[in-house]
Write an enzyme that holds these catalytic residues in place. Structure first.
Site, mmCIF file in Angstrom:
data_model
loop_
_atom_site.group_PDB
_atom_site.id
_atom_site.type_symbol
_atom_site.label_atom_id
_atom_site.label_comp_id
_atom_site.label_asym_id
_atom_site.label_seq_id
_atom_site.Cartn_x
_atom_site.Cartn_y
_atom_site.Cartn_z
ATOM 1 N N LYS A 72 7.894 18.955 5.632
ATOM 2 C CA LYS A 72 7.071 19.773 4.734
ATOM 3 C C LYS A 72 5.902 20.468 5.437
ATOM 4 C CE LYS A 72 8.066 17.330 0.408
ATOM 5 N NZ LYS A 72 7.523 16.654 -0.771
ATOM 6 N N ASP A 108 6.167 20.963 -5.784
ATOM 7 C CA ASP A 108 5.971 19.592 -6.287
ATOM 8 C C ASP A 108 4.878 19.564 -7.359
ATOM 9 O OD1 ASP A 108 7.905 18.237 -4.802
ATOM 10 O OD2 ASP A 108 6.567 17.907 -3.109
ATOM 11 N N GLY A 131 -3.781 7.624 -5.991
ATOM 12 C CA GLY A 131 -3.103 8.049 -4.776
ATOM 13 C C GLY A 131 -3.773 9.262 -4.166
HETATM 14 P P1 NDP Z 1 2.551 9.231 0.732
HETATM 15 O O1 NDP Z 1 3.073 8.192 1.664
HETATM 16 O O2 NDP Z 1 2.019 10.500 1.263
HETATM 17 O O3 NDP Z 1 1.373 8.563 -0.147
HETATM 18 C C1 NDP Z 1 1.545 7.318 -0.744
HETATM 19 C C2 NDP Z 1 0.338 7.006 -1.627
HETATM 20 O O4 NDP Z 1 0.622 5.792 -2.319
HETATM 21 C C3 NDP Z 1 -0.948 6.789 -0.858
HETATM 22 O O5 NDP Z 1 -2.019 7.286 -1.612
HETATM 23 C C4 NDP Z 1 -1.016 5.273 -0.739
HETATM 24 O O6 NDP Z 1 -2.318 4.783 -0.643
HETATM 25 C C5 NDP Z 1 -0.460 4.880 -2.081
HETATM 26 N N1 NDP Z 1 0.073 3.508 -2.117
HETATM 27 C C6 NDP Z 1 1.265 3.081 -1.637
HETATM 28 N N2 NDP Z 1 1.412 1.767 -1.878
HETATM 29 C C7 NDP Z 1 0.283 1.354 -2.512
HETATM 30 C C8 NDP Z 1 -0.170 0.107 -3.040
HETATM 31 N N3 NDP Z 1 0.571 -1.005 -2.948
HETATM 32 N N4 NDP Z 1 -1.367 0.063 -3.665
HETATM 33 C C9 NDP Z 1 -2.133 1.187 -3.769
HETATM 34 N N5 NDP Z 1 -1.755 2.388 -3.294
HETATM 35 C C10 NDP Z 1 -0.567 2.482 -2.675
HETATM 36 O O7 NDP Z 1 3.720 9.467 -0.297
HETATM 37 P P2 NDP Z 1 3.921 10.761 -1.261
HETATM 38 O O8 NDP Z 1 2.605 11.144 -1.812
HETATM 39 O O9 NDP Z 1 4.726 11.773 -0.546
HETATM 40 O O10 NDP Z 1 4.864 10.154 -2.393
HETATM 41 C C11 NDP Z 1 4.354 9.236 -3.343
HETATM 42 C C12 NDP Z 1 5.419 8.984 -4.382
HETATM 43 O O11 NDP Z 1 5.670 10.192 -5.082
HETATM 44 C C13 NDP Z 1 6.774 8.538 -3.785
HETATM 45 O O12 NDP Z 1 7.181 7.370 -4.452
HETATM 46 C C14 NDP Z 1 7.728 9.673 -4.118
HETATM 47 O O13 NDP Z 1 8.996 9.182 -4.490
HETATM 48 C C15 NDP Z 1 7.055 10.312 -5.318
HETATM 49 N N6 NDP Z 1 7.375 11.734 -5.436
HETATM 50 C C16 NDP Z 1 7.989 12.147 -6.582
HETATM 51 C C17 NDP Z 1 8.325 13.458 -6.753
HETATM 52 C C18 NDP Z 1 9.010 13.878 -8.007
HETATM 53 O O14 NDP Z 1 9.475 15.033 -8.066
HETATM 54 N N7 NDP Z 1 9.081 13.033 -9.034
HETATM 55 C C19 NDP Z 1 8.028 14.481 -5.722
HETATM 56 C C20 NDP Z 1 7.322 13.951 -4.574
HETATM 57 C C21 NDP Z 1 7.025 12.616 -4.441
HETATM 58 P P3 NDP Z 1 -3.103 4.692 0.766
HETATM 59 O O15 NDP Z 1 -3.520 6.105 1.102
HETATM 60 O O16 NDP Z 1 -4.252 3.808 0.459
HETATM 61 O O17 NDP Z 1 -2.134 4.110 1.761
#
Ligand code: NDP
Length: 283
Positions: A72, A108, A131
């Site tokens: 991306k 998105d 997030g």
């Molecule tokens: P990233 O890896 O960029 O970000 C993940 C985020 O989740 C971070 O903010 C991270 O926090 C947080 N996180 C993960 N685990 C935990 C936890 N146990 N407790 C608290 N915070 C947590 O991923 P993306 O943003 O790319 O994707 C996130 C989700 O969005 C994915 O599950 C993906 O499937 C979904 N998605 C859905 C789409 C749709 O069309 N429905 C499109 C794009 C994504 P930290 O920064 O503190 O690590």
């Protein structure tokens, strides 16, 4: 015979066969429904070969393609231009051939917004966004551009959270605030929209729960989740049981596809057909 235009999704590492890829199944369902003589095929390509892949897409006359992680950001240097929100977000998930040029867009956040707008407008709303990763950036930027008043970014990692808040405060009119997520979070009384844009709840860790006081989810507020698999997350179950209006991650996925099809073909695709195709896989 009419020409076939190929659209491709460039993916990092999809393990499943092409015809079981959810995005392929969803998009092809829409193409069949609207008798569009185009195909959506899945290509595995990492950032190191991306320049060659994009050159190949040009050479083959593709009308566009989607990119998933890890392409991306890396794809941007190979494009001819970038849309306003994709530029702010710093990531492209949808490339569109316009006047012979490949232009990068981010659908998105726009897909999330379109899904949200089926139940409420974000204009003048106070929003909690859990997030600060790629999905949160895309959603936060689109909500801010659409006229939200306040966005509280709740995230574990301080740097990522503050980076998103700085972006929103410096480039849009929204008031954004970072809240470090290191204890049980209570939704403030003035918040009308709550969004999980973390990966909490994604298969296979489907039992994971957000560390929040679920009783602070008031009846009537909107609670949205980005998780498409499974669509009914713990957050949405807790919200539903308290009388909230819920939106699942399939809505965002479907609507980013609807917007992509509109960009590529001009056709307003029927979301229900695409949702049904996904439900057969995820539900
Ligand atoms: P990233 O890896 O960029 O970000 C993940 C985020 O989740 C971070 O903010 C991270 O926090 C947080 N996180 C993960 N685990 C935990 C936890 N146990 N407790 C608290 N915070 C947590 O991923 P993306 O943003 O790319 O994707 C996130 C989700 O969005 C994915 O599950 C993906 O499937 C979904 N998605 C859905 C789409 C749709 O069309 N429905 C499109 C794009 C994504 P930290 O920064 O503190 O690590």
């Amino acid at each position: 015979m009419s020409e076939l235009h190929f659209l491709s999704q460039l993916t990092g590492c999809f393990a499943e066969p092409v015809d079981e890829n959810p995005s392929v199944v969803m998009m092809e369902a829409a193409y069949r429904h609207h008798s569009l003589n185009i195909r959506y095929i899945n290509i595995e390509a990492g950032p190191e070969k991306l320049g060659e892949v994009v050159a190949g897409a040009r050479a083959m006359g593709w009308i566009g393609f989607n990119c998933s992680i890890p392409n991306k950001v890396a794809v941007i240097e190979h494009l001819d231009g970038i849309g306003i929100s994709a530029d702010l977000i710093g990531a492209v998930n949808c490339v569109v051939l316009r006047d012979g040029q490949f232009i990068g867009e981010n659908t998105d956040g726009k897909g999330f917004l379109k899904s949200l707008e089926t139940v409420v407008s974000p204009v003048n709303k106070s929003i909690v966004l859990f997030g600060a990763g790629g999905a949160a950036r895309a959603i936060g930027v689109e909500l801010a551009l659409a006229g939200a008043t306040k966005i509280l970014v709740v995230n574990r990692d301080k740097n990522r959270g503050e980076t998103l808040v700085d972006l929103l405060n410096s480039k849009t009119k929204v008031i954004a605030e970072f809240i470090k997520w290191d204890s049980k979070y209570t939704i403030p009384d003035d918040v009308e929209i709550v969004i999980n844009s973390t990966s909490i709840g994604l298969f296979p860790a489907i039992d994971a729960k957000l560390n929040i006081d679920f009783d602070s989810l008031r009846a009537g507020i909107i609670v949205a989740d980005v998780i498409p698999n499974p669509p009914k997350t713990n957050l949405l179950r807790e919200a539903e049981s308290r009388g909230c209006i819920t939106l699942d991650g399939l809505g965002m996925l479907v609507n980013q596809g609807v917007i992509g099809i509109k960009y590529w073909t001009g056709v307003e695709a029927e979301p229900s057909v695409m949702r049904t195709a996904l439900e057969e896989i995820f539900a």
